[in-house]
Design a protein around this motif. Structure first.
Motif, short mmCIF file in Angstrom:
data_model
loop_
_atom_site.label_atom_id
_atom_site.label_comp_id
_atom_site.label_asym_id
_atom_site.label_seq_id
_atom_site.Cartn_x
_atom_site.Cartn_y
_atom_site.Cartn_z
N ILE A 2 0.98 -1.07 0.56
CA ILE A 2 -0.26 -0.23 0.42
C ILE A 2 0.84 1.03 -0.17
O ILE A 2 1.69 0.88 0.54
N SER A 3 0.76 2.13 -0.50
CA SER A 3 1.11 3.47 -1.10
C SER A 3 0.62 4.71 -0.08
O SER A 3 1.46 5.71 -0.51
N THR A 284 -5.29 -1.30 24.44
CA THR A 284 -4.03 -2.44 24.66
C THR A 284 -2.91 -2.59 23.75
O THR A 284 -2.33 -3.32 23.84
N GLU A 285 -2.83 -1.52 22.95
CA GLU A 285 -1.68 -1.00 21.93
C GLU A 285 -0.86 -0.76 23.52
O GLU A 285 0.58 -1.68 22.87
N ALA A 286 -0.76 0.13 24.66
CA ALA A 286 -0.24 0.29 24.98
C ALA A 286 0.22 -1.01 26.10
O ALA A 286 1.39 -1.00 25.88
N VAL A 287 -0.84 -2.55 26.12
CA VAL A 287 -0.39 -3.30 27.34
C VAL A 287 0.15 -4.14 26.19
O VAL A 287 1.10 -4.99 26.52
N PHE A 288 0.31 -4.49 24.86
CA PHE A 288 1.02 -4.96 24.30
C PHE A 288 2.22 -4.94 23.83
O PHE A 288 2.44 -5.81 22.70
N GLY A 289 2.69 -3.61 23.55
CA GLY A 289 3.12 -3.18 22.79
C GLY A 289 2.98 -2.98 20.58
O GLY A 289 4.02 -3.39 20.45
N LEU A 290 2.03 -3.31 20.87
CA LEU A 290 1.66 -2.93 19.34
C LEU A 290 1.31 -1.63 18.63
O LEU A 290 0.69 -0.88 19.45
N ASP A 291 1.21 -1.72 17.36
CA ASP A 291 0.42 -0.69 16.76
C ASP A 291 -0.87 -1.41 15.83
O ASP A 291 -0.52 -1.40 14.67
N LEU A 292 -1.83 -1.22 16.06
CA LEU A 292 -2.88 -1.90 15.74
C LEU A 292 -3.49 -1.35 14.64
O LEU A 292 -3.69 -1.99 13.24
N VAL A 293 -2.44 -0.81 13.91
CA VAL A 293 -3.54 -0.10 12.74
C VAL A 293 -2.08 -0.06 11.67
O VAL A 293 -3.11 -1.09 11.10
N ARG A 298 -0.57 -4.44 7.76
CA ARG A 298 0.13 -5.52 7.25
C ARG A 298 -0.75 -6.51 7.26
O ARG A 298 -0.63 -7.27 5.80
N VAL A 299 -1.78 -6.52 7.83
CA VAL A 299 -2.67 -7.34 7.03
C VAL A 299 -3.45 -7.83 6.18
O VAL A 299 -3.67 -8.64 5.30
N ALA A 300 -3.70 -6.22 5.58
CA ALA A 300 -4.76 -5.98 3.99
C ALA A 300 -3.49 -6.46 3.21
O ALA A 300 -4.02 -6.39 2.00
N GLU A 301 -2.37 -6.04 3.40
CA GLU A 301 -1.08 -6.35 1.98
C GLU A 301 -0.93 -7.60 2.15
O GLU A 301 -0.26 -8.56 1.28
N GLY A 302 -1.35 -8.79 2.70
CA GLY A 302 -1.33 -10.17 2.30
C GLY A 302 -0.31 -10.83 3.74
O GLY A 302 -0.09 -12.17 4.18
N HIS A 303 0.14 -10.00 5.04
CA HIS A 303 1.17 -10.62 5.61
C HIS A 303 0.89 -11.54 6.79
O HIS A 303 -0.44 -11.42 7.16
N ALA A 304 1.35 -12.04 6.68
CA ALA A 304 1.11 -13.42 7.99
C ALA A 304 1.71 -13.15 9.43
O ALA A 304 2.24 -12.76 9.88
N LEU A 305 0.23 -12.91 10.45
CA LEU A 305 0.66 -12.60 11.93
C LEU A 305 1.65 -13.73 11.86
O LEU A 305 1.79 -15.37 11.65
N GLU A 306 2.53 -13.34 13.03
CA GLU A 306 3.12 -14.82 14.43
C GLU A 306 2.46 -15.65 14.99
O GLU A 306 0.99 -15.50 15.15
#
Length: 615
Positions: A2-3, A284-293, A298-306
């Motif tokens: 995505i650009s 949730t982002e703060a507790v899990f150290g994630l950026d949900l956006v 990344r999911v929309a680009e087809g990447h796999a989660l751990e």
């Protein structure tokens, strides 16, 4: 890859998504209504496209216009944010059909879960039939089938209230979401609102990301949220996670979503699945150290989660700062936000900056303030302290309510439920003004108006100024002396136009003073400077009902005409403002002697709507 991302939304969530896009090197596109031409999200995007009009129905709810804007601007993906069209499967299909990447779940998943009635049936549940509700079913909750944010919801405690509740909920839901379908379900008085954040990819992995508690709500809209939900044991957490993953897999879910429950008597009752990013996702982002956006992209680009999500750490709490008056029916407030600044050490997500105007067309939320700490107690202390010392200059806000809520014994002991404000609102909104704020305001004003600093060879006659504070009038007196400004009972250590230092009983107190016209902010206290002599023409007759906010008259009580007898508490006039309906009720039993409102009329704060004369 995505650009360029168009965000089909506005305000805080658009700015938050743009922030992640910039970090990822993705170009940003905003859409804006005429009311948002100068809004922060319009200004910070790389490109902005106008949606003519101001009302949501003709702008942010027009999927065809937004798709055209994406194509015209060269965007290759669309992120819906939350609210508006974020859970509209038709819009998601239109985005995909236009050859754009949809940063959200498949349209089929949205369709299955966006209607709360369909979602309940999918989970083996069924709503009540409104036509068959009996006294034994009460209380019940009338709820919009689409959308969220507390709109289109009414609690019904008497059967004769049900028809009006259904009508009002339908109208509000249609205005907010373009869908007037509503349903009825049992209302659990003392349940806790607990939810599970999920993130799923296209390869079959579903992450349940802890729990969140969102029990502190007003008008069924969340005010304070936290992660993890306190007091939820390991077994119940596992059950909540299992039900959430089950819901996601049932519709082949992809992306970020939230499964919501009401927890009562140790049991989880499924409410709904929100097929979008939630307002409270930062905790949730703060507790899990994630950026949900970033995860959504990344999911929309087809990447796999751990295979497994990150491990949680610590506790996070979010408070929603609203331009509203909790002490007066949560009435939304409008005007200029002169200043918004919070201390370092907390996260601030906002769609406003200093000098922006808070308008009448959209939600009254100014910002979300989020604190993260190793323990819940530390997170509460950090967030309450940050809110208490924040500079928020402009319309009335719920800041004091938030601070008191966070420090309330029920909240600190994690014994809160969705009825928290029903029980405690009066105490939480009890005025506690600073008795020295009016004097500080007067001394600062005197300094700003004096060419020579107020020095006098001989003491002057006492000067007087009047201020309105917390609904009451205060008159303060001071005088000029050879040593400068003076007032009885205190020692004026320092006074200039922006800073006053007073010594009271040997204790020094510092006051920061900012004035905007007749509005004065002294530390966290909001004052209104009053004229020296009141204007007799401004006095209203007893029983006058005035508009508490700017908005549109959407309904007059059936058969209401001048000369009619009305009962105390009877709904007379309904206004719509900031996507919510507000009822204007008779203050006492009496006769309606004047009626100046009619459906469709635009009103401003203080405008006379009706007069009820009592015997």
């Amino acid at each position: 890859m995505i650009s360029s991302v168009l965000v089909a939304n506005r305000g805080e969530i658009a700015c938050r998504i743009f922030r992640t896009c910039r970090e990822l090197g993705i170009r940003t596109v905003a859409v804006y209504s005429d009311a948002d031409a100068d809004a922060l999200h319009t200004r910070v995007a790389d490109t902005a496209v106008r949606l003519p009009g101001a009302a949501p129905a003709g702008t942010y709810l027009r999927g065809d216009r937004i798709v055209k804007a994406a194509l015209a601007s060269g965007a290759d993906a669309v992120h819906p944010g939350y609210g508006f069209l974020s859970e509209n499967d038709g819009f998601a299909r239109a985005v995909v059909d236009a050859g754009l990447t949809w940063i959200g779940p498949p349209p089929e998943a949205i369709e299955a879960m966006a209607s709360k009635t369909r979602a309940k049936r999918l989970m083996g549940l069924a709503p009540l039939d409104a036509a068959e509700v009996t006294e034994a079913d009460l209380p019940v909750l009338v709820k919009a089938a689409a959308g969220g944010g507390g709109r289109g919801m009414r609690i019904v405690r008497r059967l004769d209230e049900l028809p009006d509740a259904l009508e009002g909920a339908r109208a509000e839901a249609a205005s907010a979401f373009g869908d007037g379908e509503v349903f009825v379900e049992p209302y659990l008085e003392h349940g806790r609102h607990v939810e599970v954040q999920i993130l799923a990819d296209t390869h079959g992995t579903v992450w349940p990301l802890g729990t969140r508690d969102c029990s502190l709500q007003r008008r069924h809209q969340k005010v304070v949220e936290e992660a993890p939900a306190p007091g939820i044991g390991e077994e119940l957490t596992k059950e909540l996670h299992a039900l959430s993953v089950r819901a996601a897999r049932a519709v082949s879910y992809v992306g970020a979503g939230t499964v919501e429950f009401l927890v009562a008597d140790g049991r989880a009752h499924f409410l709904e699945m929100n097929t979008r990013l939630q307002v409270e996702h930062p905790v949730t982002e703060a507790v899990f150290g994630l950026d949900l956006v970033a995860g959504q992209i990344r999911v929309a680009e087809g990447h796999a989660l751990e295979s497994d999500p990150p491990r949680p750490r610590g506790h996070a709490i979010e408070a929603r700062l609203y331009a509203e008056d909790p002490a007066h029916g949560w009435a939304p407030q409008t005007g200029t936000l002169h200043r918004l600044a919070v201390p370092d050490g907390v996260r601030l997500d906002t769609g406003y900056t200093d000098g922006d105007t808070i308008g009448v067309h959209y939600d009254a939320m100014l910002a979300k303030v989020v604190a993260h700490a190793p323990t819940r107690a530390e997170a509460i202390r950090r967030l309450a302290g940050a809110l208490e010392s924040a500079a928020i200059h402009g319309p009335v806000t719920n800041r004091d309510l938030l601070v008191r809520s966070l420090r309330h014994e029920e909240f600190t002991a994690a014994r809160m439920d969705t009825g928290f404000y029903d029980r405690h609102l009066a105490g939480l909104t009890e005025p506690a003004p600073d008795p020295y704020a009016p004097l500080a305001a007067a001394l600062a004003d005197a300094r700003s108006r004096s060419r020579f600093g107020g020095w006098r060879n001989l003491p002057s006659q006492p000067q007087a100024k009047r201020y309105e504070m917390a609904g009451e009038e205060h008159e303060v007196r001071y005088r000029y002396t050879r040593e400068g400004l003076a007032a009885d009972g205190v020692r004026v250590v320092h006074a200039d136009a922006g800073l006053v230092v007073l010594e009271v009983d040997g204790v020094r107190r510092t006051f920061e003073v900012c004035r905007y016209g007749d509005q004065v902010h002294v530390n966290t206290v909001r004052l209104t400077a009053l004229p020296r002599f009141p204007d007799p023409a401004s006095q209203l007759a007893p029983g006058s009902l005035v508009a508490p906010m700017p908005g549109t008259v959407v309904k007059i009580a059936d058969g209401l005409t001048e000369g009619a007898t009305v009962q105390a508490g009877q709904g007379l006039i309904w206004l719509e403002a900031m996507k919510m309906q507000h009822q204007i009720s008779a203050p006492a039993t009496g006769t309606l002697t004047a009626l100046h409102a009619e459906p469709g009329r635009q009103v401003e704060p203080g405008m006379l709507l009706a007069v009820v004369q009592t015997p």
